[in-house]
Scaffold this motif. Structure first.
Motif, PDB file in Angstrom:
ATOM      1  N   GLY A   1      -7.020  36.687 -18.919  1.00 61.49           N
ATOM      2  CA  GLY A   1      -6.294  37.740 -19.124  1.00 61.49           C
ATOM      3  C   GLY A   1      -7.504  38.990 -19.850  1.00 61.49           C
ATOM      4  N   GLU A   2      -8.898  39.102 -19.544  1.00 63.51           N
ATOM      5  CA  GLU A   2     -10.104  39.654 -19.329  1.00 63.51           C
ATOM      6  C   GLU A   2     -10.364  40.796 -18.618  1.00 63.51           C
ATOM      7  N   ALA A   3      -9.696  40.606 -17.452  1.00 61.94           N
ATOM      8  CA  ALA A   3     -10.382  41.669 -16.077  1.00 61.94           C
ATOM      9  C   ALA A   3      -9.607  43.374 -16.338  1.00 61.94           C
ATOM     10  N   GLY A   4      -9.057  43.673 -17.482  1.00 66.22           N
ATOM     11  CA  GLY A   4      -9.468  44.951 -17.839  1.00 66.22           C
ATOM     12  C   GLY A   4      -8.143  45.678 -16.923  1.00 66.22           C
TER      13      GLY A   4
ATOM     14  N   SER B   1     -11.271  48.383  -6.251  1.00 66.95           N
ATOM     15  CA  SER B   1     -12.693  48.302  -6.679  1.00 66.95           C
ATOM     16  C   SER B   1     -13.696  49.120  -7.639  1.00 66.95           C
ATOM     17  N   VAL B   2     -12.039  50.565  -7.895  1.00 64.60           N
ATOM     18  CA  VAL B   2     -11.551  51.768  -8.920  1.00 64.60           C
ATOM     19  C   VAL B   2     -12.704  51.074 -10.639  1.00 64.60           C
ATOM     20  N   ASN B   3     -11.467  49.428 -10.312  1.00 64.10           N
ATOM     21  CA  ASN B   3     -11.445  49.794 -11.695  1.00 64.10           C
ATOM     22  C   ASN B   3     -12.307  48.486 -11.913  1.00 64.10           C
ATOM     23  N   ASN B   4     -13.373  48.115 -11.206  1.00 64.55           N
ATOM     24  CA  ASN B   4     -14.892  47.221 -11.452  1.00 64.55           C
ATOM     25  C   ASN B   4     -16.171  47.765 -11.832  1.00 64.55           C
ATOM     26  N   PRO B   5     -16.112  47.885 -12.599  1.00 64.21           N
ATOM     27  CA  PRO B   5     -17.321  48.884 -13.530  1.00 64.21           C
ATOM     28  C   PRO B   5     -18.640  47.735 -13.126  1.00 64.21           C
ATOM     29  N   ASN B   6     -18.162  46.521 -12.337  1.00 65.21           N
ATOM     30  CA  ASN B   6     -19.378  45.997 -11.570  1.00 65.21           C
ATOM     31  C   ASN B   6     -19.665  46.100 -10.237  1.00 65.21           C
TER      32      ASN B   6
ATOM     33  N   GLU C   1     -14.777  36.405 -11.114  1.00 64.74           N
ATOM     34  CA  GLU C   1     -13.754  37.551 -11.621  1.00 64.74           C
ATOM     35  C   GLU C   1     -12.129  37.108 -11.555  1.00 64.74           C
ATOM     36  N   LEU C   2     -12.215  35.614 -10.579  1.00 69.19           N
ATOM     37  CA  LEU C   2     -10.819  34.351 -11.207  1.00 69.19           C
ATOM     38  C   LEU C   2     -10.905  34.333 -12.639  1.00 69.19           C
ATOM     39  N   VAL C   3     -11.795  34.042 -13.590  1.00 64.57           N
ATOM     40  CA  VAL C   3     -12.213  33.612 -14.880  1.00 64.57           C
ATOM     41  C   VAL C   3     -11.575  34.492 -15.551  1.00 64.57           C
ATOM     42  N   TRP C   4     -12.218  35.805 -15.676  1.00 62.34           N
ATOM     43  CA  TRP C   4     -11.301  36.659 -16.165  1.00 62.34           C
ATOM     44  C   TRP C   4      -9.931  36.793 -16.026  1.00 62.34           C
ATOM     45  N   GLN C   5      -9.360  37.277 -14.870  1.00 59.90           N
ATOM     46  CA  GLN C   5      -8.475  37.474 -14.045  1.00 59.90           C
ATOM     47  C   GLN C   5      -7.542  35.714 -15.093  1.00 59.90           C
TER      48      GLN C   5
ATOM     49  N   ARG D   1      -8.077  45.753 -13.688  1.00 56.14           N
ATOM     50  CA  ARG D   1      -7.389  46.056 -12.301  1.00 56.14           C
ATOM     51  C   ARG D   1      -6.696  44.461 -13.162  1.00 56.14           C
ATOM     52  N   GLN D   2      -6.400  44.215 -13.972  1.00 54.74           N
ATOM     53  CA  GLN D   2      -5.626  42.575 -14.343  1.00 54.74           C
ATOM     54  C   GLN D   2      -4.443  42.348 -13.737  1.00 54.74           C
ATOM     55  N   VAL D   3      -4.337  41.210 -13.616  1.00 54.56           N
ATOM     56  CA  VAL D   3      -3.253  41.060 -12.662  1.00 54.56           C
ATOM     57  C   VAL D   3      -2.078  40.373 -13.416  1.00 54.56           C
ATOM     58  N   GLN D   4      -1.070  41.146 -13.704  1.00 57.06           N
ATOM     59  CA  GLN D   4       0.092  40.600 -14.747  1.00 57.06           C
ATOM     60  C   GLN D   4       0.183  38.684 -14.686  1.00 57.06           C
ATOM     61  N   GLY D   5       0.421  38.077 -15.847  1.00 53.75           N
ATOM     62  CA  GLY D   5       0.608  36.704 -15.681  1.00 53.75           C
ATOM     63  C   GLY D   5       0.243  35.547 -15.128  1.00 53.75           C
ATOM     64  N   ALA D   6      -0.786  35.488 -14.488  1.00 53.80           N
ATOM     65  CA  ALA D   6      -2.189  35.308 -12.992  1.00 53.80           C
ATOM     66  C   ALA D   6      -2.364  33.610 -14.107  1.00 53.80           C
ATOM     67  N   GLY D   7      -2.372  32.443 -13.091  1.00 51.81           N
ATOM     68  CA  GLY D   7      -1.747  31.302 -14.514  1.00 51.81           C
ATOM     69  C   GLY D   7      -2.936  30.385 -12.887  1.00 51.81           C
ATOM     70  N   VAL D   8      -2.958  30.322 -12.054  1.00 46.97           N
ATOM     71  CA  VAL D   8      -3.806  30.492 -10.626  1.00 46.97           C
ATOM     72  C   VAL D   8      -4.702  30.652  -9.832  1.00 46.97           C
ATOM     73  N   GLY D   9      -5.465  30.787  -9.255  1.00 44.70           N
ATOM     74  CA  GLY D   9      -6.077  31.265  -8.739  1.00 44.70           C
ATOM     75  C   GLY D   9      -7.208  31.048  -7.713  1.00 44.70           C
ATOM     76  N   LEU D  10      -8.047  31.273  -6.431  1.00 42.54           N
ATOM     77  CA  LEU D  10      -7.872  31.071  -5.848  1.00 42.54           C
ATOM     78  C   LEU D  10      -9.197  31.759  -4.713  1.00 42.54           C
TER      79      LEU D  10
END
Length: 407
Positions: free
Chosen positions: A376-379, A194-199, A369-373, A381-390
């Motif tokens: 590729g818009e999660a700043g 959460s350190v990287n989450n301004p919300n 959060e998953l939509v941003w991930q 805290r971005q998970v690189q190459g994320a294509g599927v989220g749950l």
């Protein structure tokens, strides 16, 4: 072709999230705002993200637990007075995802092309009660769940939700050798994320040792392993495939590839175990259905937002989703498999423990959060190459919603 005929052609079609928004999640009473103010902020942000005007929205399911009846209308009226249907949704802690599920069903069933799912909560400070007024647990909607707990563990004068999850943790430790440090590792991981989450409500890291040293809420759970009460709102704009094409929203669109809601069955109560009573069987079945509908396995998922209302529930959900075998979740968190550099990144937002937990908004904040991930818009805290989220959102009483999103 008239609009009704066009919608009929969308029956059993695909649905997409094209806009998301949320407020910062905050300690109750820390800001002078009303629930409709926060809903306007989150709903307006979701529409702005999609680049759409409110008058294109055809229906609005609104989730909340602690505001009065038709609070959904009062909140939505801040976005516009267009006369469209507004539905008030309450499914305990799974309320936000339940509103999202209704939005998806409206779109995929052909009833609407553009639906806004909105969730909010304005809470009071202090621990949540047990789902009844005045402590009358006999008439509580979760009386059966607490009855399971009381039969095995008794009933103490600690917060009831922490008590039932804490007892589930004790059972897990007794059965499988799960350690207090492994439970604390969940809190430490999510506070670090959460350190990287301004919300996020909390944005300070803490160590496993600090989590263990925090005040005990109900043994073995300490304060830093429990989600706080929070104020906040989140929203998502859900649209049809035809709407995406018509409005040129392909660069924004994230597909709702699979989704399922389950409720309690006899399995939740028959064993007399708090692990089952807090929803492990519901989560397992909802996950199975959602992954099957999306045509993927858990091994295909890159990033997960799950319902860590208490640290033990994150471990139970690892097992329910098939990320590890039953009883192996303590070792999984300890291995680093659920953080950056591991097999999955779980709760990059900080999860409920650190991001906060305004009940009606939580499931929609997970989706945001998953939509941003996936975009590729999660700043930071971005998970690189994320294509599927749950996303996994659960409420006692009970409801579990699992949603698979795909870019």
């Amino acid at each position: 072709m008239n609009s009704a005929a066009k919608r009929a052609g969308n029956s059993a079609g695909k649905s997409y999230i094209v806009g998301v928004g949320m407020t910062r999640f905050e300690k109750p009473e820390s800001r002078d705002w009303q629930y409709w103010d926060m809903a306007k902020e989150a709903g307006g942000a979701a529409l702005a993200d999609a680049g759409l005007a409110y008058d294109l929205v055809e229906q609005v399911p609104v989730g909340y637990c602690f505001q009065p009846s038709t609070a959904g209308q009062r909140a939505v009226y801040e976005l516009g007075l267009t006369g469209i249907p507004v539905y008030n949704v309450n499914n305990n802690c799974a309320t936000g995802a339940s509103a999202l599920m209704l939005a998806r069903q409206f779109v995929e069933g052909g009833a609407s092309d553009c639906v806004l799912a909105l969730g909010f909560e304005k809470m009071k400070r202090g621990a949540l009660g047990g789902g009844s007024d005045g402590g009358d647990f006999a008439s509580s909607p979760v009386a059966r769940h607490y009855g399971v707990m009381a039969a095995r563990h008794g009933f103490e004068m600690t917060p009831p939700t922490a008590q039932i999850f804490g007892n589930a943790a004790r059972e897990h430790m007794e059965r499988y050798g799960t350690t207090a440090a492994q439970l604390a590792a969940v809190g430490a991981k999510n506070h670090r994320h959460s350190v990287n989450n301004p919300n996020a409500q909390f944005q300070e890291p803490c160590s496993v040792e600090e989590v263990l040293a925090a005040r005990t809420i109900h043994r073995p759970l300490t304060k830093l392993q429990c989600s706080p009460t929070s104020d906040g709102s989140a929203a998502a704009v859900v649209v049809s495939e035809r709407f995406v094409e018509r409005h040129g929203l392909g660069d924004k669109a994230v597909e709702i590839a699979g989704q399922a809601m389950t409720t309690d069955t006899e399995e939740s109560f028959a064993s007399g175990s708090c692990i089952d009573a807090v929803g492990a069987p519901m989560s397992r079945e909802a996950g199975r259905q959602a992954l099957a509908r999306a045509g993927v396995g858990i091994e295909d998922v890159d990033v997960i937002e799950l319902h860590d209302c208490f640290s033990i529930n994150e471990l139970l959900t690892y097992e329910a989703l098939g990320m590890c075998g039953v009883g192996e979740s303590g070792k999984l968190i300890e291995s680093g498999a659920t953080t950056y550099g591991g097999r999955w990144v779980v709760n990059p937002s900080g999860g409920l423990i650190s991001k906060g937990h305004p009940l009606g908004a939580t499931g929609l904040a997970q989706a945001a959060e998953l939509v941003w991930q996936l975009r590729g818009e999660a700043g930071g805290r971005q998970v690189q190459g994320a294509g599927v989220g749950l996303a996994h959102n659960i409420g006692l009483g009970g409801a579990a919603v699992v949603t698979v999103l795909r870019r």
